[in-house]
Design a protein around this motif. Structure first.
Motif, short mmCIF file in Angstrom:
data_model
loop_
_atom_site.label_atom_id
_atom_site.label_comp_id
_atom_site.label_asym_id
_atom_site.label_seq_id
_atom_site.Cartn_x
_atom_site.Cartn_y
_atom_site.Cartn_z
N GLU A 30 -65.70 -50.66 -4.80
CA GLU A 30 -65.68 -49.83 -3.59
C GLU A 30 -65.83 -50.69 -2.33
N LEU A 31 -66.73 -51.69 -2.39
CA LEU A 31 -66.91 -52.57 -1.23
C LEU A 31 -65.65 -53.36 -0.95
N LEU A 32 -64.99 -53.85 -2.01
CA LEU A 32 -63.77 -54.61 -1.82
C LEU A 32 -62.66 -53.72 -1.25
N SER A 33 -62.62 -52.46 -1.70
CA SER A 33 -61.63 -51.53 -1.16
C SER A 33 -61.87 -51.29 0.33
N GLU A 34 -63.14 -51.13 0.71
CA GLU A 34 -63.44 -50.95 2.13
C GLU A 34 -63.04 -52.17 2.95
N ARG A 35 -63.34 -53.37 2.42
CA ARG A 35 -62.96 -54.59 3.14
C ARG A 35 -61.44 -54.70 3.25
N ALA A 36 -60.71 -54.27 2.20
CA ALA A 36 -59.25 -54.35 2.25
C ALA A 36 -58.70 -53.40 3.30
N VAL A 37 -59.27 -52.18 3.37
CA VAL A 37 -58.82 -51.23 4.40
C VAL A 37 -59.11 -51.77 5.79
N GLN A 38 -60.29 -52.35 5.96
CA GLN A 38 -60.65 -52.93 7.26
C GLN A 38 -59.73 -54.10 7.59
N PHE A 39 -59.41 -54.93 6.62
CA PHE A 39 -58.55 -56.09 6.85
C PHE A 39 -57.15 -55.66 7.29
N ALA A 77 -56.36 -52.80 8.72
CA ALA A 77 -56.44 -52.19 10.05
C ALA A 77 -56.47 -53.26 11.14
N ILE A 78 -57.22 -54.34 10.92
CA ILE A 78 -57.25 -55.42 11.91
C ILE A 78 -55.89 -56.09 12.01
N GLN A 79 -55.23 -56.26 10.88
CA GLN A 79 -53.89 -56.86 10.91
C GLN A 79 -52.93 -56.02 11.74
N ARG A 80 -53.00 -54.69 11.58
CA ARG A 80 -52.10 -53.83 12.36
C ARG A 80 -52.37 -53.95 13.85
N LEU A 133 -62.94 -61.25 13.90
CA LEU A 133 -63.23 -60.16 12.97
C LEU A 133 -62.35 -60.23 11.73
N LEU A 134 -61.09 -60.63 11.91
CA LEU A 134 -60.18 -60.79 10.76
C LEU A 134 -60.67 -61.89 9.84
N ASP A 135 -61.09 -63.02 10.42
CA ASP A 135 -61.57 -64.13 9.61
C ASP A 135 -62.85 -63.74 8.87
N GLY A 136 -63.76 -63.03 9.55
CA GLY A 136 -64.99 -62.61 8.88
C GLY A 136 -64.74 -61.62 7.76
N THR A 137 -63.82 -60.70 7.98
CA THR A 137 -63.48 -59.74 6.92
C THR A 137 -62.86 -60.43 5.72
N TYR A 138 -62.02 -61.41 5.97
CA TYR A 138 -61.40 -62.17 4.88
C TYR A 138 -62.46 -62.89 4.05
N LYS A 139 -63.42 -63.52 4.71
CA LYS A 139 -64.47 -64.23 3.99
C LYS A 139 -65.34 -63.26 3.19
N GLN A 140 -65.63 -62.09 3.76
CA GLN A 140 -66.41 -61.10 3.02
C GLN A 140 -65.67 -60.62 1.77
N GLY A 141 -64.37 -60.43 1.90
CA GLY A 141 -63.58 -60.02 0.73
C GLY A 141 -63.55 -61.09 -0.34
N ILE A 142 -63.46 -62.36 0.06
CA ILE A 142 -63.45 -63.45 -0.92
C ILE A 142 -64.81 -63.53 -1.62
N ARG A 143 -65.89 -63.37 -0.88
CA ARG A 143 -67.22 -63.42 -1.50
C ARG A 143 -67.42 -62.24 -2.46
N THR A 144 -66.89 -61.08 -2.12
CA THR A 144 -67.02 -59.92 -3.01
C THR A 144 -66.27 -60.13 -4.31
#
Length: 733
Positions: A688-697, A699-702, A722-733
């Protein structure tokens, strides 16, 4: 013809390859004709709704076209059909149809034609309720003592009762401790819902308690919140029956008191309104359906019970009064008045056989012919017996017996190589060890006759994997031999449940009657060595988990059970391990480094890293297996028992036995289950957390893409950060 056979009055077969259950049949005057004649309403899991009004010309006639009043396809599977006063403002009967995600109420009406087969019937949707949960079954009645209308209660598969006051939803309540839904019935005398929970006990809940209990959407609240909101849902009474229930019926006749009838898997119960047992009956056959239908004498109730032997038994309380044979297994039973004939028994099978029958007997007109009596000539019998004995003796002396068809059309044998592969075939392993050996297994197939479409499938227990697990052969000529080889190795970081593999060959053998071939299956089992997943190690003196095995024979040296000195030296030398290397424990096999014949302690280390120690008592007939992890005990324990049986079997000892006299380690087992459950929950949370990070990623890309496409440059407002931070959070998850 059996004398006690149900007399067929009318029958038909519904559709093709349709399925039905106990809730798919209902009898009622659904079109409100007012003549007291019931109609047969049938719904199927394929979504077909049919209404019949049978009127055969003579007994035993099949269904005619005009018997079917209505047939409509509702698309969704029909779980249950009921008829009652379900529409507000009128006391006319309406039809309620329960789907998995929807409840529909219809009005059935007919238009008279000039002739009988010209009558037309149609259904009109009065209202429907879209369900938020998947439905299982339903019941109806005058909940709360209302007059002139029926309310509907639907039970979902997760144990929620949803009450509908006709066109409106009233409330929903979760049954406490519900795991699997059971049969549901409503008692108007006590204003209670009665069901059988997954704990195998009959439970009764008052309607008033359900109405004033905590709302269903507050089920996930904490205990403190539950104490402060609404009343807790409590059960009125319970009765443990010790088995699952198939159906519940609540009846009240003039000559008998109100009773709750429960049909179990092996027994038939009759309860009072307060949950006390009135009587019970142990059934001889597995039941399929039942129906309490009338009371013919004071204080008794007659009940129809169908079973899986296609029999219909009629009981008066616990006394069997009649037994009759049916042409199918009934999953639904009803009794009604059809075509001015009262007491017609309507049965429905799971494959759509619908039959209307009545009880009775037909006299048998067959008379056995008189057998011609003649005196026996014992001299002739003696001569015939001697001739037959001479024929048997000649066959035995010549060895000529009628040849039966051999089952060994194909011989399969498997051989495990005594040495590991010189070059390990292990690829993409997740063990975390540099040393992951592989071993070669050869499977040989030899056919006796011509075979078609021979396919070899090999199975091993995970995490053991094969380099190739399926092979195709063509045996176009007899006496052909084919051999295939593959390697087995450990891929992941846990132990398999067993080291036994299975080679299964499926093929087709053509015959005169079946040129395409008759499918056959033959299998061959093979056993992999323990050293494929396990290495020798220093024994451990202490461990958390211990298991003691008792035997009835004197203790055996572990060196005799696990001989491995020379074999391990040859196997691991092929992998490049010298005797003086850091793996010096390998060359001594599984035994201790002492050269004594009586070795009573031995250490094992799985390739994944966990350790197990095996100890043999010098004085008693016991063996102890100990390890830091509970799940690692099984494989060594199983291997020890197998090798002990093999050791004593070679010595001709057949009465060897093993036993475990301690307490079952259920606590450790339950801890493993809880740990596994926690891992699954954590995995779902991470998904679920990874899905949220993917949706956020995304949205930032758009937003970034919109900024970059804009002709007028605008500041990014830290979107890149924010894009770089979201990417790192997704990789850590």
């Amino acid at each position: 013809m059996s004398l006690f056979k149900a007399r067929d009055w009318w029958s038909t077969v519904l559709g093709e390859k349709e399925e039905f259950d106990q809730g798919c049949l209902c009898l009622a005057d659904v079109d409100n004709s007012g003549n007291g004649q019931d109609k047969i309403i049938v719904g199927s899991f394929m979504g077909y709704l049919r209404i019949f009004n049978p009127h055969p010309v003579k007994t035993g006639d099949e269904a005619q076209a005009e018997d079917l009043l209505l047939e409509v396809h509702l698309r969704d599977p029909i779980l249950q059909v009921e008829v009652g006063k379900f529409v507000s403002g009128t006391e006319m009967l309406h039809l309620a149809v329960l789907h998995s995600r929807k409840l529909c109420v219809y009005a059935v009406s007919g238009t008279l034609g000039n002739v009988e087969h010209g009558n037309q019937y149609q259904i009109t949707l009065m209202y429907e309720h879209n369900l938020q949960r998947t439905a299982c079954n339903m019941t109806y009645g005058s909940f709360g003592g209302v007059k002139g209308r029926d309310l509907i209660c639907i039970q979902s598969v997760d144990g929620m009762l949803m009450v509908f006051e006709q066109e409106s939803f009233a409330f929903g309540r979760f049954l406490p401790g519900s795991l699997l839904p059971g049969p549901l019935a409503y008692s108007s005398r006590t204003d209670s819902f009665i069901t059988v929970s997954s704990c195998r006990q009959v439970e009764s809940y008052k309607y008033q308690v359900l109405a004033f209990a905590t709302d269903a959407d507050k089920r996930q609240e904490t205990e403190h919140q539950k104490l402060g909101s609404g009343k807790r849902l409590t059960v009125d009474w319970t009765l443990n029956i010790g088995e699952q229930a198939l159906d519940i019926r609540i009846v009240s006749f003039h000559q008998s008191a109100s009773s709750v009838f429960v049909l179990g898997e092996r027994n038939f119960f009759c309860l009072k309104d307060n949950g006390q047992i009135r009587f019970m009956k142990k059934l001889d056959c597995s039941p399929s359906s039942f129906l309490p239908y009338c009371s013919v004498s004071e204080g008794t109730v007659n009940t129809l019970i169908g079973n899986h032997k296609s029999m219909l038994h009629i009981y008066q309380d616990v006394a069997l009064k009649w037994a009759t044979q049916l042409p199918h297994i009934p999953v639904a039973l009803r009794v009604g008045c059809l075509h001015d004939l009262k007491g017609v028994i309507v049965t429905l099978s799971d494959d759509g056989h619908l039959q209307c029958s009545y009880l009775g007997t037909d006299p048998s007109l067959f008379q056995a012919p008189i057998i011609e009596s003649r005196e026996l000539n014992y001299d002739e019998l003696d001569v015939e017996l001697k001739e037959l004995q001479k024929v048997i003796k000649d066959f035995k002396s010549q060895g000529i017996w009628p040849m039966t068809e051999k089952e060994d059309d194909l011989e399969v044998s498997a051989i495990v190589s005594p040495n590991f592969d010189s070059v390990s075939q292990a690829t993409d392993v997740e063990v975390g060890s540099d040393l992951v050996p592989s071993i070669t297994v050869k499977v040989t197939l030899k056919n006796r006759v011509v075979l078609q479409k021979a396919k070899l499938s090999v199975y091993v227990q995970p995490p053991l994997v094969l380099t190739c697990d399926q092979f195709i052969f063509e045996f176009i000529e007899p006496e052909m031999t084919s051999t295939v080889a593959f390697s087995v190795y450990l891929k992941r970081n846990y132990t398999p449940s067993e080291l036994e593999g299975n080679a299964v060959v499926s093929y087709s053998k053509s015959t005169d009657r079946n040129p395409d071939g008759i499918p056959r299956v033959i299998q061959c089992k093979f056993r992999l060595p323990l050293t494929l997943i396990c290495l020798p190690d220093q024994p451990s003196k202490s461990a958390v988990h211990k298991l003691t095995i008792d035997t009835n024979k004197s203790p055996v040296s572990l060196l005799s059970l696990f001989p491995g000195k020379s074999w391990l030296r040859e196997s691991f030398s092929a992998l490049g391990l010298a005797c003086g290397s850091t793996h010096s424990g390998l060359v001594s096999g599984f035994a201790n480094q002492s050269d004594d014949d009586q070795v009573n302690v031995m250490g094992f280390r799985f390739i994944g890293g966990s350790q197990v120690t095996l100890l043999a008592s010098k004085t008693s007939q016991r063996y102890r297996i100990q390890s830091e992890q509970f799940e690692d005990l099984w494989l060594i324990t199983n291997e020890l028992i197998l090798r002990l049986k093999e050791y004593f079997g070679k010595q001709g000892i057949k009465d060897f036995s093993c036993s475990f006299s301690g307490c079952m380690p259920l606590q450790e087992y339950f801890e493993l289950i809880d740990h596994h459950f926690e891992l699954r929950i954590n995995g779902e949370k991470l998904e679920e957390l990874l899905s949220e990070r993917a949706v956020q990623f995304r949205a930032i890309q758009r937003r970034l893409l919109t900024r970059f496409k804009d002709k007028t440059p605008a500041p990014l407002q830290h979107l890149d950060t924010l894009l770089d931070g979201t990417y790192k959070q997704g990789i850590r998850t």
